[in-house]
Design an enzyme around this catalytic site. Structure first.
Site, PDB file in Angstrom:
ATOM      1  CG  PHE A  65     -39.659 -14.200 -26.963  1.00 54.27           C
ATOM      2  CD1 PHE A  65     -39.303 -13.255 -26.018  1.00 54.27           C
ATOM      3  CD2 PHE A  65     -40.247 -15.370 -26.527  1.00 54.27           C
ATOM      4  CE1 PHE A  65     -39.528 -13.463 -24.667  1.00 54.27           C
ATOM      5  CE2 PHE A  65     -40.483 -15.598 -25.180  1.00 54.27           C
ATOM      6  CZ  PHE A  65     -40.129 -14.647 -24.242  1.00 54.27           C
ATOM      7  CD  GLU A  66     -34.928  -9.664 -32.155  1.00 54.76           C
ATOM      8  OE1 GLU A  66     -33.872  -9.862 -32.770  1.00 54.76           O
ATOM      9  OE2 GLU A  66     -35.285  -8.532 -31.769  1.00 54.76           O
TER      10      GLU A  66
END
Length: 608
Positions: free
Chosen positions: A394-395
């Site tokens: 997750f970015e």
């Protein structure tokens, strides 16, 4: 990870926050007058007893006999790399009292200051002192302050400086005593060769010593430690003592832990090799590196993460994965060939995971409905392709913390709580062999040493440190954490110095934080405990085209030498040695192929 290179996430944020801190705490001195009865309470300010009473970063301080201002000795501080040669001592003081700090200095850009005053921390400096020059500043302690830290340092990249006859004049506080005995010692996780311990912080302690039986095992600065090099299926007894300048406490009550018979202690994939190579395979898209078929991935790669499963919308939780379209990837295999190649890799002992997210795949599980959809859609992908587990990448804005969510141990933000719940559900569904890995950016992990969420008063970037509650809640289920040590701005390490990507120093400092633990946002009551070394791999780009912060093989090897052998460490002093460090991760297998397999060949050569 990204399909194309992206600017570093937060250099402007870190610079702005650092500038604000300097402005608020910097070069202000309040004129105060010491009373006639006051005395010099600094210890060994003339350095006549060597460095007794002083602590210098990265071994940067020494005592010389020339030049000196008075007596027979003076401090010589030598900045090197990212270290500014800061030498300090903690002095016992009285609350609500006036103090004057002075020192004679010599050299360029020499600083003198005091921190932890409980009011306004002060410092002063000289740009150039070719001969001895006196620096002086004053402060008043806060109503609850019983100790302050006085320090002197030089500046990065400048020659050595000298300091002598340092004094702190004011009323002396109560004589410092050794700290109390630590309480709450417990074994958090156990493998066949290591035991992770933690305990409650002790007021007045500056460090802790861990004992295995009657033998000293290691010294640490935080309230957690991992003792490694143990034998499988063996019972061990551990105790801990708190330390400060006055001495050590008595030993805590002992805790006993028995190592497992074989690899284990949290997370699936315990049949991974002792040192594993992890890589991302561009399976659903093409970029300048070209498409690589699953069957063509070399045997060097122990964990293959399929990039990427992406949501139908940011908040849907509905994750989809498909092979790259033939129009985009002319050499793409059929679904049947792809699945057969996965089975062949697994038969050879490799793990194949679905990686969720990436730079373009923002995922926000803001509702329980999105959480449940995430679980069902990810399960469908795992089942369809016969995968071994899940990688969370997750970015961007996938994770952030709501205002008021300030304790990583008890998160309240829905996107965080729902993600933790979803992963636990998947783990329970697939059992002990389920492989769970994570690939956060430094912004979401190590930056949490300085900043966590929007902060106690709001105004900070709410994403800062936001992966910490996820990692902490899932540490017993986590197989590997490989933080992306690239596309990063400078990050402060446990030496309180900033470290920049691209060389061994950055990987050493960032990994040391994970293996040592650290107080979140500087709060010593909220310490993120160390991870086991077999849970940690270092994340790097495979080539200069793959991401900012590419590290040459020689520098990669220096980092590995330092962390596993305590050699080639440069100016940074690690808080331990971890021969069980799991290995390396890279973005990506495709970019490594583009670069003539330089990254994987170096890994194979290093670990044999």
């Amino acid at each position: 990870m990204e399909r194309t290179r992206r600017p570093a996430l937060y250099p402007r944020l870190v610079a702005a926050l650092a500038a604000a801190v300097l402005t608020a705490g910097g070069l202000v001195a309040v004129a105060q007058t010491a009373r006639a009865a006051d005395a010099d309470i600094a210890r060994n300010g003339g350095f006549e007893s060597g460095l007794t009473g002083w602590s210098c970063t990265a071994g940067s301080g020494s005592v010389v006999t020339t030049p000196v201002h008075g007596g027979s000795g003076a401090l010589k501080g030598t900045p090197a790399g990212n270290d500014n040669a800061k030498c300090s001592q903690t002095v016992t003081v009285k609350p609500d009292s006036a103090y004057t700090l002075s020192s004679w200095v010599r050299g360029d850009y020499v600083y003198l200051g005091a921190s932890g005053t409980g009011t306004t921390d002060v410092s002063t400096w000289t740009q150039s002192a070719p001969d001895w020059q006196r620096l002086t500043t004053s402060f008043r302690t806060g109503p609850g302050t019983t100790s302050v830290t006085v320090y002197t340092h030089g500046w990065y990249g400048t020659p050595a400086y000298y300091a002598d006859d340092l004094t702190l004049v004011g009323p002396g506080g109560a004589s410092e005593q050794p700290p109390a005995v630590p309480t709450g010692l417990k074994a958090d996780s156990v493998t066949s060769t290591s035991v992770a311990l933690s305990w409650a912080p002790v007021a007045g302690a500056t460090g802790y010593t861990v004992y295995r039986g009657a033998a000293k095992a290691l010294d640490v600065s935080g309230t957690s430690a991992t003792v490694t090099g143990l034998s499988p299926a063996t019972a061990y007894s551990f105790q801990v003592a708190a330390t400060n300048a006055a001495g050590a406490s008595a030993l805590s009550p002992a805790v006993t832990a028995t190592t497992s018979a074989s690899g284990g202690g949290g997370g699936g994939g315990t049949d991974l090799p002792a040192h594993a190579l992890v890589g991302y395979l561009h399976s659903s898209f093409a970029n300048g590196s070209g498409y690589t078929r699953m069957a063509d991935v070399p045997a060097s790669w122990d964990v293959i993460n399929l990039a990427f499963g992406e949501p139908t919308s940011v908040t849907s939780g509905d994750i989809r994965f498909g092979l790259c379209p033939a129009a985009e990837c002319p050499n793409v295999e059929s679904a049947a060939e792809f699945k057969a190649a996965i089975k062949a890799k697994q038969a050879a002992g490799k793990k194949v995971l679905i990686s969720i997210g990436g730079a373009n795949g923002q995922v926000q599980l803001s509702t329980t409905a999105a959480r449940d959809t995430f679980v069902s859609s990810v399960s469908k992908i795992i089942d369809e392709y016969g995968l071994d587990g899940l990688d969370i990448d997750f970015e961007g804005h996938s994770l952030s913390l709501n205002t008021g969510d300030t304790d990583f141990r008890n998160p309240t933000t829905p996107v965080v709580v729902n993600l933790i719940s979803a992963i636990k559900t998947l783990k329970a569904k697939y059992g002990a062999d389920f492989v769970l890995t994570m690939a956060p950016e430094t912004f979401f992990v190590q930056l949490g040493y300085q900043y966590y969420g929007s902060g106690p008063w709001g105004g900070q970037d709410p994403r800062a440190g936001s992966y910490l509650p996820v990692i902490h809640a899932l540490r017993d289920d986590l197989t590997l954490l490989h933080v992306q040590d690239y596309n990063s701005g400078p990050i402060m390490g446990l030496d309180n110095q900033y470290h920049s990507m691209g060389g061994a120093d950055f990987h050493i400092a960032m990994t040391d934080m994970l293996l040592t633990g650290f107080p979140v946002a500087g709060d010593t009551t909220k310490v993120f405990p160390a991870l086991r070394p077999d849970q940690v791999a270092i994340g790097l780009p495979a080539s200069t085209q793959a991401g900012n912060g590419h590290t040459s093989p020689a520098e990669v090897n220096k980092a590995l030498n330092c962390l596993t052998k305590k050699t080639d460490c440069g100016s940074y002093q690690t808080h331990g040695t971890w021969p069980a460090l799991r290995g390396l991760m890279t973005w990506s297998i495709n970019w490594d192929r583009f670069n003539q397999w330089e990254f994987s060949r170096n890994f194979d050569a290093y670990f044999g």
